[in-house]
Motif scaffolding. Sequence first.
Motif, short mmCIF file in Angstrom:
data_model
loop_
_atom_site.label_atom_id
_atom_site.label_comp_id
_atom_site.label_asym_id
_atom_site.label_seq_id
_atom_site.Cartn_x
_atom_site.Cartn_y
_atom_site.Cartn_z
N LEU A 128 1.05 -4.92 3.05
CA LEU A 128 -0.25 -5.06 3.70
C LEU A 128 -0.74 -6.50 3.71
O LEU A 128 -0.67 -7.20 2.70
CB LEU A 128 -1.30 -4.23 2.96
CG LEU A 128 -1.05 -2.74 2.79
CD1 LEU A 128 -2.19 -2.10 2.00
CD2 LEU A 128 -0.91 -2.07 4.15
N ARG B 232 -3.11 1.58 9.09
CA ARG B 232 -3.77 2.52 10.00
C ARG B 232 -2.83 3.24 10.97
O ARG B 232 -3.25 4.05 11.77
CB ARG B 232 -4.88 1.80 10.78
CG ARG B 232 -6.02 1.38 9.87
CD ARG B 232 -7.14 0.73 10.62
NE ARG B 232 -7.82 1.67 11.49
CZ ARG B 232 -8.29 1.38 12.70
NH1 ARG B 232 -8.15 0.16 13.18
NH2 ARG B 232 -8.91 2.29 13.40
N GLY C 294 0.84 -1.20 0.00
CA GLY C 294 0.00 0.00 0.00
C GLY C 294 0.87 1.25 0.00
O GLY C 294 2.02 1.23 0.45
N SER D 86 -3.63 -6.76 6.04
CA SER D 86 -4.98 -6.38 6.44
C SER D 86 -5.06 -4.86 6.54
O SER D 86 -4.03 -4.17 6.50
CB SER D 86 -5.33 -7.00 7.80
OG SER D 86 -4.70 -6.25 8.83
N MET D 87 -6.26 -4.34 6.71
CA MET D 87 -6.46 -2.89 6.84
C MET D 87 -5.68 -2.33 8.03
O MET D 87 -5.28 -1.17 8.04
CB MET D 87 -7.95 -2.58 7.02
CG MET D 87 -8.72 -2.47 5.73
SD MET D 87 -8.05 -1.20 4.64
CE MET D 87 -8.74 0.27 5.37
N GLU D 88 -5.49 -3.16 9.04
CA GLU D 88 -4.76 -2.70 10.24
C GLU D 88 -3.37 -2.18 9.88
O GLU D 88 -2.86 -1.26 10.52
CB GLU D 88 -4.60 -3.86 11.25
CG GLU D 88 -5.90 -4.34 11.85
CD GLU D 88 -6.69 -3.21 12.49
OE1 GLU D 88 -6.12 -2.51 13.34
OE2 GLU D 88 -7.86 -3.01 12.12
#
Length: 129
Positions: A99, A106, A81, A101-103
């Motif tokens: 990446l 963040r 990302g 996961s979205m975590e």
Amino acid sequence: MASIFSKIISGELPSYKIAETDEFLAFLDINPNAKGHTLCIPKKEVNKIFDLDEKSYLDLMVFSRKVAIAIEKAIPCKRVGMTVVGLEVPHVHVHLIPLNSMEDIRFLNKASLTTQEFQNTVKAIKAYL
Ligand code: 5GP
């Protein structure tokens, strides 16, 4: 006053360097979201990314893409990302983050790496550049 990143460019501060050209530098983020989290910066000290002249902006993207492709080959992840924040360091930098996961994008969970792990990560990514 020179930014932290200008001090890294000049060698006044150490870093785990991934790639360097006359205009750009890529090095590992010292407090990574995930192993392989890399920052790509222009050597010219500009605060905000959209204040870069168009050529420098596009060249930074080309440089970052090359580094991202190498990261994706070297570090097991679903994808790399890209994000730009700049609230902490007022010197343009593109975050490239492996990446799963979205975590991971963040900026809340951080990976703790030893010096050896940073060095091995540099070696692994550089092998694909
Ligand atoms: P931002 O300005 O985009 O909010 O975040 C700045 C990023 O630079 C952070 O992810 C932080 O961990 C990283 N950073 C801050 N100081 C240093 C440093 O001295 N060396 C390295 N390699 N990274 C840094």
